[in-house]
Design a protein around this motif. Structure first.
Motif, PDB file in Angstrom:
ATOM      1  N   SER A 157      36.158  -1.483  49.424  1.00 15.92           N
ATOM      2  CA  SER A 157      36.690  -0.469  48.511  1.00 15.92           C
ATOM      3  C   SER A 157      37.793  -1.085  47.656  1.00 15.92           C
ATOM      4  O   SER A 157      38.470  -2.020  48.078  1.00 15.92           O
ATOM      5  N   PHE A 158      37.997  -0.551  46.455  1.00 14.92           N
ATOM      6  CA  PHE A 158      39.020  -1.118  45.573  1.00 14.92           C
ATOM      7  C   PHE A 158      39.414  -0.104  44.500  1.00 14.92           C
ATOM      8  O   PHE A 158      38.666   0.835  44.208  1.00 14.92           O
ATOM      9  N   VAL A 159      40.606  -0.339  43.935  1.00  6.05           N
ATOM     10  CA  VAL A 159      41.078   0.451  42.801  1.00  6.05           C
ATOM     11  C   VAL A 159      40.536  -0.191  41.531  1.00  6.05           C
ATOM     12  O   VAL A 159      40.798  -1.357  41.248  1.00  6.05           O
ATOM     13  N   GLU A 160      39.778   0.561  40.761  1.00  7.51           N
ATOM     14  CA  GLU A 160      39.184   0.027  39.539  1.00  7.51           C
ATOM     15  C   GLU A 160      40.143   0.110  38.366  1.00  7.51           C
ATOM     16  O   GLU A 160      40.270  -0.826  37.577  1.00  7.51           O
ATOM     17  N   MET A 161      40.890   1.227  38.267  1.00  6.70           N
ATOM     18  CA  MET A 161      41.722   1.437  37.079  1.00  6.70           C
ATOM     19  C   MET A 161      42.807   2.464  37.376  1.00  6.70           C
ATOM     20  O   MET A 161      42.567   3.447  38.086  1.00  6.70           O
ATOM     21  N   VAL A 162      44.007   2.224  36.883  1.00  7.83           N
ATOM     22  CA  VAL A 162      45.099   3.192  36.957  1.00  7.83           C
ATOM     23  C   VAL A 162      45.723   3.271  35.576  1.00  7.83           C
ATOM     24  O   VAL A 162      45.990   2.243  34.946  1.00  7.83           O
ATOM     25  N   THR A 163      45.960   4.493  35.091  1.00  3.26           N
ATOM     26  CA  THR A 163      46.557   4.649  33.771  1.00  3.26           C
ATOM     27  C   THR A 163      47.476   5.862  33.746  1.00  3.26           C
ATOM     28  O   THR A 163      47.272   6.826  34.491  1.00  3.26           O
ATOM     29  N   THR A 164      48.508   5.769  32.908  1.00  2.63           N
ATOM     30  CA  THR A 164      49.411   6.905  32.699  1.00  2.63           C
ATOM     31  C   THR A 164      49.216   7.502  31.306  1.00  2.63           C
ATOM     32  O   THR A 164      50.093   8.231  30.817  1.00  2.63           O
ATOM     33  N   GLN A 165      48.095   7.185  30.663  1.00  3.84           N
ATOM     34  CA  GLN A 165      47.828   7.784  29.354  1.00  3.84           C
ATOM     35  C   GLN A 165      47.782   9.314  29.483  1.00  3.84           C
ATOM     36  O   GLN A 165      47.267   9.853  30.468  1.00  3.84           O
ATOM     37  N   LYS A 166      48.280   9.973  28.467  1.00  3.30           N
ATOM     38  CA  LYS A 166      48.304  11.433  28.487  1.00  3.30           C
ATOM     39  C   LYS A 166      46.881  11.998  28.473  1.00  3.30           C
ATOM     40  O   LYS A 166      46.548  12.937  29.205  1.00  3.30           O
ATOM     41  N   ILE A 167      46.021  11.441  27.636  1.00  2.00           N
ATOM     42  CA  ILE A 167      44.613  11.863  27.577  1.00  2.00           C
ATOM     43  C   ILE A 167      43.751  10.620  27.740  1.00  2.00           C
ATOM     44  O   ILE A 167      43.322   9.998  26.767  1.00  2.00           O
ATOM     45  N   PRO A 168      43.480  10.212  28.989  1.00  2.00           N
ATOM     46  CA  PRO A 168      42.684   8.997  29.197  1.00  2.00           C
ATOM     47  C   PRO A 168      41.199   9.243  28.957  1.00  2.00           C
ATOM     48  O   PRO A 168      40.633  10.229  29.425  1.00  2.00           O
ATOM     49  N   VAL A 169      40.585   8.320  28.216  1.00  2.00           N
ATOM     50  CA  VAL A 169      39.148   8.396  27.920  1.00  2.00           C
ATOM     51  C   VAL A 169      38.521   7.066  28.315  1.00  2.00           C
ATOM     52  O   VAL A 169      39.034   5.995  27.963  1.00  2.00           O
ATOM     53  N   VAL A 170      37.394   7.130  29.062  1.00  2.00           N
ATOM     54  CA  VAL A 170      36.731   5.911  29.526  1.00  2.00           C
ATOM     55  C   VAL A 170      35.263   5.903  29.105  1.00  2.00           C
ATOM     56  O   VAL A 170      34.645   6.963  28.938  1.00  2.00           O
TER      57      VAL A 170
END
Length: 867
Positions: free
Chosen positions: A760-773
């Motif tokens: 298991s792993f962390v793929e992505m962490v963000t503090t963006q107000k409106i994150p879009v992937v």
């Protein structure tokens, strides 16, 4: 003998001493302490290596036997030879060791020479020796021959390093990385630039900013690798070059005894690897303690290199680059000589094989059957060969003919013409190959170095990490180890005045600032007892270049003069010099004083003495309306009337702008000097948010002494209202999940990701107000699914930090790409006063009050540097 003849035979003792000393100095420089530029070895090291080659049979030899054999060449004691041999063995390059050879980490010595064994490494056998290219000298007693220099085909001097003290000079060449030295040699041969920095078997960190290519005058700073295990434990896992775990622990205990640092206990668990646990006392900051260890112990040391070598019986000071160039050129020359020797041997072999074939094929040996003398035999063979020797490489000599006569009858009878021809053709192929290498010598040398790296470079990766060190202010990390007192009645301050008033605890390297009621200020070093004058009104620890502490004061100019007010910072001084903060008029006195660590500006009420011309006897003054200027400025007029009393009316708030903080990724530290990435403008309660790849989020203060690790995914200013979005892979469920959450306002670590599955792993962490992937999917049975865009704010609501979150998709994901964040408006900053350029400020504002006053004069700050 006449009296005159007797006088002429006398020689002055001073002259003898001068000659003897010069002879001794030359001997120590050339024969003991300084290495040769050609093979990188001191004489004792060269003799040890030569002796080991003499004894080499593929098996281990007792070191005592090797030392005994070396004494044939080295006119010194067995202990000196043993110590030199152990030092070579501990460098793990030339000697294959067996038994207890000591430990460079702990400083433990090797076992006695009769208990340990050694043999040459394959690298040493390939690179260091070749009798055919070695120049020989008689040994000290004339019974044996020893090498003048070993034909080392490698920059051994830079790889092993060396240290020696002679008479009148010394040498210190730091060791460099094996693979990097080879790469540098290859770059030099190809005409490319190269740069070399030291690398140590003990690991640690190194700052090479001032290395100066290893020349005299340069230096490197080396640090231990210190990790924070928990709030009360630090772990040292690598130590600086030149120290041992024992010496390092001693320096830590010594600093603790002196009160520079404060630790609970220290524990040494070193075995194969270094592990020193430093247990901290409760309330001690781990980050601050790491800085203190670097500042006050051998966890950081400075090393000054001095590259001195012997070049043809003369000492010469060079730099690392020049040593590498000369060693590489020497390697190329040795390779050339080996090729030329090989070519000559092959040609000689071809010559005699051709001659042998002619001799046997044409049955010339029958021509000697009738000859009765040796001379006749030689002439007969010579005559028989002449018709067939036109194609040979050289003339046939008598020695060649003698060798032909020594061929046995058995060999002649079994001679195979086809095999002889095949052998000659194989020799011709080898000759052409050697000639090709000679014609392309640089390419041959490059391939030689590449082959060395391939065969011996594995496991020799760089151990010492290159970093740029931050400069640690010792006064900011020193532990408060003394109690400070004041005797106000007599005007003394110090650490020995235990019967007087206790003020605070501080460090014995701190500076103390003192203000008196006559308007005089001075700064003095912490001492047992110092006279600063009577009338003391304020004493505190002073920090150089402190622009955040603002002093507010009101003073009366002379005994009956007007009153002035001023605000200033004290950033630079001369110790023990008195500075007058008033206008200098005799009888001046401070009516009000306050020291404000964050630039606070209070409101005070001034009570004036009764006067028939005054209708209003109470005045309110707000210091926030007054500009911060230099300490030598006269200040602004408050009133020309006598003041009865000044009282505090309202506590102050900071008038300084929020502090801009940057993060320097090179040293993993915060700073206010504009280095690295700007994190934002910080006020007193603001915090730093860090997130690592283990799923931990942590809030810290913006203290510049904070230290951050290498596993950060995010570091930024924390905004409590902004949710954190995380996408992680759950290997047990084989799915990606997404969650959004807010952090609590606590300094304790907050874990947002839990999984015991190793994949298991962390793929992505963000503090963006409106994150879009963007989700890019893997092909399934040759069919590729179209990319999908997901707005995480719409996909999932903000939940608790421990929630599992929502499954992102049921399809197999190949890649997840986060859209760049849209630009957000910068925080608005109030136009407050930032005293970055205060000292030297002059001028004044208009009066705050509507009654007659005298226009204030401009003052000018005269800042001096602290001694």
């Amino acid at each position: 003998m006449s009296e005159q003849q007797h006088e002429e035979s006398i020689k002055k003792i001073s002259g003898m001493y001068e000659d003897w000393f010069l002879d001794y100095a030359s001997y120590v420089i050339l024969e003991r302490a300084i290495p040769s530029i050609f093979d990188g070895l001191k004489p004792v090291q060269r003799r040890i290596m030569h002796s080991m080659r003499e004894l080499e049979d593929g098996r281990y030899n007792k070191v005592a036997n090797i030392v005994g054999n070396t004494m044939k060449y080295h006119p010194h004691g067995d202990m000196a030879i043993t110590d030199a041999m152990v030092q070579i063995g501990q460098k793990e390059l030339l000697i294959d060791t067996q038994g207890n050879w000591g430990n460079i980490l702990t400083g433990d010595g090797a076992a006695a020479a009769r208990y340990i064994e050694a043999r040459l490494t394959p690298f040493a056998l390939e690179v260091v020796f070749n009798p055919k290219t070695t120049e020989w000298l008689p040994s000290y007693d004339g019974r044996n021959k020893e090498p003048d220099n070993l034909p080392v085909k490698f920059p051994l001097l830079l790889t092993q390093g060396v240290e020696g003290i002679a008479v009148g000079l010394s040498t210190k060449i730091l060791p460099h990385n094996f693979n990097e030295v080879i790469d540098a040699s290859i770059n030099y041969l190809r005409g490319k630039k190269f740069v070399l920095y030291p690398d140590f078997l003990t690991g640690g960190y190194i700052d090479v900013s001032d290395y100066n290519d290893g020349q005299r005058g340069g230096k490197v700073r080396v640090r231990a690798k210190i990790q924070q295990e928990d709030k009360l434990t630090l772990k040292i896992t690598e130590i600086p070059f030149g120290t041992t775990t024992g010496s390092l622990i001693d320096s830590i205990l010594k600093a603790n005894d002196k009160g520079k640092i404060k630790i609970k206990k220290i524990e040494d668990n070193t075995s194969e690897f270094v592990e020193i646990l430093v247990h901290l006392s409760p309330g001690i900051s781990p980050d601050k303690m790491i800085d203190a260890l670097y500042a006050f112990t051998d966890c950081e040391i400075s090393i000054s290199p001095n590259a001195c070598v012997i070049n043809v019986n003369r000492p010469e000071f060079l730099n690392v680059s020049e040593i590498l160039r000369r060693n590489t050129e020497n390697t190329v020359e040795l390779l050339k000589r080996e090729l030329e020797i090989e070519l000559n041997e092959l040609q000689e072999q071809w010559h005699f094989s051709s001659l042998e074939r002619i001799f046997i094929e044409n049955r010339i040996y029958h021509d000697i059957e009738e000859e009765e003398t040796w001379e006749g035999v030689i002439q007969a063979i010579d005559k028989g060969l002449k018709p067939f020797t036109g194609h040979l490489l050289r003339e046939v000599t008598e020695e060649d003919i003698v060798r032909l006569t020594e061929i046995r009858i058995k060999r002649i009878s079994k001679f195979d013409l086809d095999k002889a021809q095949q052998f000659l053709e194989s020799l011709e192929e080898k000759i052409e190959k050697v000639k090709f290498h000679l014609a392309n010598l640089i390419d041959y040398a490059v391939d030689y170095f590449k082959n060395l790296k391939t065969k011996y470079g594995k496991g020799r990766e760089r151990k010492t990490e290159i970093r740029v060190f931050d400069n640690i202010d010792a006064t900011k990390v020193a532990v408060a180890n003394v109690r400070f007192y004041v005797d106000k009645s007599e005007g003394f301050i110090g650490t020995s005045l235990r019967k007087d008033e206790f003020l605070f605890e501080c460090s014995d390297i701190d500076d103390i600032i003192v203000f008196r009621n006559d308007g005089v200020m001075m700064v003095s070093k912490v001492d047992a007892k110092t006279f600063v004058g009577k009338g003391i009104i304020h004493i505190a620890v002073w920090q150089k270049n402190d622009k955040r502490t603002i002093y507010n004061l009101i003073y009366r100019d002379g005994k009956n003069g007007p009153s002035y007010m001023k605000r200033f910072a004290v950033t630079g001084i001369t110790r023990d010099k008195e500075y007058d903060l008033t206008n200098g008029t005799k009888g001046s006195e401070l009516l009000y004083f306050s020291a404000n660590p964050n630039g606070e500006a209070e409101v005070v009420q001034i009570l004036l003495k009764p006067n028939q011309r005054l209708k209003k006897l109470k005045l309110d003054i707000n210091f926030s309306e007054l500009a911060v200027k230099g300490r030598a400025s006269k200040g602004n007029l408050v009133t020309k009337y006598p003041v009865k009393k000044v009282e505090l009316k309202e506590e102050g708030v900071s008038t300084l702008a929020p502090r801009k903080i940057w993060f320097d990724d090179t040293v993993k530290r915060l700073n206010a000097d504009g280095r690295g990435e700007l994190l934002g403008a910080f006020k007193g309660t603001d915090k730093i948010l860090t997130i690592n790849d283990k799923g931990d989020a942590k809030l810290t203060s913006f203290d510049l002494s904070n230290r951050y690790d290498d596993e950060l995914l995010t570091i930024e200013k924390w905004r409590p209202e902004k949710p954190i979005s995380c996408i992680y892979y759950d290997a047990e469920k084989e799915r990606y999940f997404v969650k959004r959450f807010l952090l609590e306002d606590t300094l304790n670590p907050q874990t947002f990701y839990f999984s015991e599955h190793p994949n298991s792993f962390v793929e992505m962490v963000t503090t963006q107000k409106i994150p879009v992937v963007d989700l890019i999917f893997s092909k399934v049975k040759g069919v590729e699914r179209e990319m999908e865009t997901v707005n995480l704010e719409e996909f999932i609501t903000v939940k608790g930090i421990k929630a599992q979150g929502n499954q992102l998709t049921t399809y197999k994901i190949k890649q997840i790409n986060l859209h760049p964040a849209p630009e957000e408006p910068e925080e608005e900053e109030l136009p407050k006063i930032e005293p970055d350029e205060l000292d030297g400020a002059t001028g004044e504002q208009a009066s705050l009050f509507d009654f007659p006053r005298k226009q204030a004069e401009n003052g000018e700050e005269n800042q001096e540097e602290k001694e």
